[in-house]
Design a protein around this motif. Structure first.
Motif, PDB file in Angstrom:
ATOM      1  N   UNK A 163       0.839  -1.193   0.000  1.00  0.00           N
ATOM      2  CA  UNK A 163       0.000   0.000   0.000  1.00  0.00           C
ATOM      3  C   UNK A 163       0.878   1.249   0.000  1.00  0.00           C
ATOM      4  N   UNK A 164       0.603   2.174  -0.939  1.00  0.00           N
ATOM      5  CA  UNK A 164       1.406   3.397  -1.048  1.00  0.00           C
ATOM      6  C   UNK A 164       0.493   4.611  -1.181  1.00  0.00           C
ATOM      7  N   UNK A 165       0.584   5.499  -0.204  1.00  0.00           N
ATOM      8  CA  UNK A 165      -0.193   6.738  -0.208  1.00  0.00           C
ATOM      9  C   UNK A 165       0.451   7.729  -1.174  1.00  0.00           C
ATOM     10  N   UNK A 166      -0.368   8.527  -1.880  1.00  0.00           N
ATOM     11  CA  UNK A 166       0.156   9.599  -2.706  1.00  0.00           C
ATOM     12  C   UNK A 166       0.826  10.624  -1.788  1.00  0.00           C
ATOM     13  N   UNK A 167       2.156  10.671  -1.867  1.00  0.00           N
ATOM     14  CA  UNK A 167       2.952  11.455  -0.928  1.00  0.00           C
ATOM     15  C   UNK A 167       2.701  12.960  -1.045  1.00  0.00           C
ATOM     16  N   UNK A 168       2.693  13.473  -2.282  1.00  0.00           N
ATOM     17  CA  UNK A 168       2.524  14.915  -2.467  1.00  0.00           C
ATOM     18  C   UNK A 168       1.186  15.394  -1.909  1.00  0.00           C
TER      19      UNK A 168
END
Length: 487
Positions: A163-168
């Motif tokens: 799982x990877x959250x949109x960092x920006x």
């Protein structure tokens, strides 16, 4: 007026009529339908989430989601629940939309600390497919739902997921969220302790904050609030969050936020002493900049501030600079000299308008010619009733004053056709008024003949009409109406 303040359409129509104005009721009806449609669309989205929550209620009570997103933006988890928009499923295939639950997630769900910090979006990948998360929502039973679409392959229950959250986006939301806490504190300092949060919303673009206050803020108050927030940002204060028992949190002086429900344990922000489950920056300096865009009323005793932070502030000023440069180019001036050039243009425009009005008055006099031979006597009172083309109301009043002076004592009635409409004025000298003349009633008596209405004082009245063809009849009627007024 209707949507924000509940002001009835009927009253708007009535008040408009008093000022000889009309209301676009068809436009109002269209706007109402658009507003209802937006409400229906919002309701449909909520219903979908409620349906999903209801479907997920069928899962084992032991299946919950652990949120690790305060400290991480990526995590490994296991898919423990899947649903389409209507039912539980074991697999979602490419192109299908639905809601996915994992046992561990870094995705922040819309919850915690305010009415609407927007949930994270990003990507969830399994060995067989990719799921694009467009919204993250809190689901009953301690579960976090990732709403979105399978963009490739398929995802299934029991899959291991990255799982990877949109960092920006997360960083932008964090900046806006943390700035909101600074904003509330600054508002209390500038306006008083009565200021309390009445709702808020943050996404990656901007922050919106509703607060209790009985009147519009002044430009000076807004400037002070903005300066205070930027001062705290510049101090680069560490944002420390403690997790404690709800009762201990309240004893420590932490403020509960509007409309928020809390569990047994809560997160308490150090710099604002508020109970808040939202995501924050580590230091206030990360916010960068804070800029208030607007302040407005949304309900009785409730005001709203919309603001920007970080890179969005720089983008705002860049857009402003671009507009400023375009304005300077249009005015044929340098940006530094634009204010002076505008002042010069305004003075020039004022002079030209004065010259234009003077020329129009001369043209009106020329068009009117020598009209004193048109004067008639009505029961011993002089009446000059005539018409001139293309003169506006201001021009008619000036012309009427001049003719009244030439007349000495009596009544002047002037009508003019302009742009398919009719302007009309009536003036009566003091002597004529004493004899019984009434300019307001005279106008009322002839206005209908040009498709209009109006009135005024005994010595001065004006009206508008829609039928220039009726001007000769109105002029002829003026003597009859005046005759009825005089003793």
């Amino acid at each position: 007026l209707y949507d924000t303040f509940g002001f009835p359409l009927e009253l708007t129509v009535e008040l408009a009529q008093e000022e000889n104005l009309t209301v676009d009721e068809e436009g109002f009806a269209a706007a109402m339908e658009e507003q209802k449609q937006k409400a229906r669309e919002g309701q449909n989205f909520s219903q979908k989430l409620t349906t999903a929550a209801g479907v997920f209620d069928g899962l084992d009570d032991k299946i919950t989601s652990e949120f690790v997103g305060y400290d991480a933006l990526t995590a490994e988890g296991k898919v423990v629940g899947l649903a389409s928009e209507t039912e539980l499923v074991n697999t979602l295939n490419e192109g299908e939309t639905g809601t996915l639950i994992t046992d561990v997630t870094p995705f922040y769900a819309t919850m915690g600390g305010q009415e609407g910090q927007k949930g994270d979006f990003g990507v969830i990948r399994t060995k067989n497919g990719t799921f694009e998360v467009t919204e993250t929502v809190k689901i009953a039973g301690g579960r976090i739902g990732h709403v979105g679409k399978v963009v490739s392959g398929s995802v299934s229950v029991n899959d291991t997921a990255e799982l990877a959250v949109d960092t920006d986006n997360r960083k932008s939301v964090c900046k806006n969220h943390s700035a909101t806490h600074l904003l509330q504190k600054a508002l209390q300092i500038v306006l008083g302790d009565h200021v309390e949060q009445q709702g808020s919303y943050q996404d990656g673009a901007r922050t919106r904050f509703d607060f209790s206050h009985g009147q519009a803020m002044t430009a000076e108050e807004l400037a002070k609030v903005e300066a205070l927030v930027n001062e705290k940002i510049a101090e680069d204060i560490a944002v420390v969050t403690d997790v404690m028992n709800i009762e201990d949190a309240k004893k420590s002086g932490a403020m509960a936020l509007f409309g928020e429900k809390y569990g047994e344990t809560v997160r308490v922000g150090d710099f604002s002493r508020e109970l808040c489950g939202g995501t924050h920056v580590k230091h206030t300096g990360e916010i960068g900049y804070f800029k208030i865009l607007s302040e407005s009323g949304v309900a009785a005793g409730v005001r709203r501030i919309e603001a920007l932070t970080g890179a969005n502030v720089m983008a705002y000023y860049q857009a402003m600079e671009e507009s400023f440069n375009k304005a300077a180019a249009a005015a044929k001036a340098t940006p530094a000299a634009l204010t002076e050039k505008i002042q010069h243009m305004q003075a020039e425009l004022k002079a030209l308008n004065a010259e234009n009005e003077s020329l129009k008055a001369k043209m009106a006099q020329s068009a009117l010619g020598d009209v004193l031979d048109q004067v008639v006597e009505v029961k011993g009172t002089k009446l000059l009733a005539t018409s001139v083309d293309g003169v506006d109301m201001n021009g008619l009043r000036d012309l009427g004053d001049q003719l009244k002076d030439k007349l000495g004592e009596g009544v002047v009635v002037l009508l003019s056709a302009q742009d398919g409409k009719v302007n009309m004025i009536a003036m009566a000298t003091d002597g004529a008024v004493k004899a019984g003349a009434h300019a307001g009633n005279l106008i009322k008596g002839i206005a209908a003949l040009v498709g209009g209405g109006g009135g005024g004082r005994p010595n001065m009245a004006q009206a508008g009409g829609k039928n220039p063809a009726g001007i000769p009849a109105a002029i002829a009627e003026a003597s009859k109406v005046l005759e009825g007024q005089l003793a």
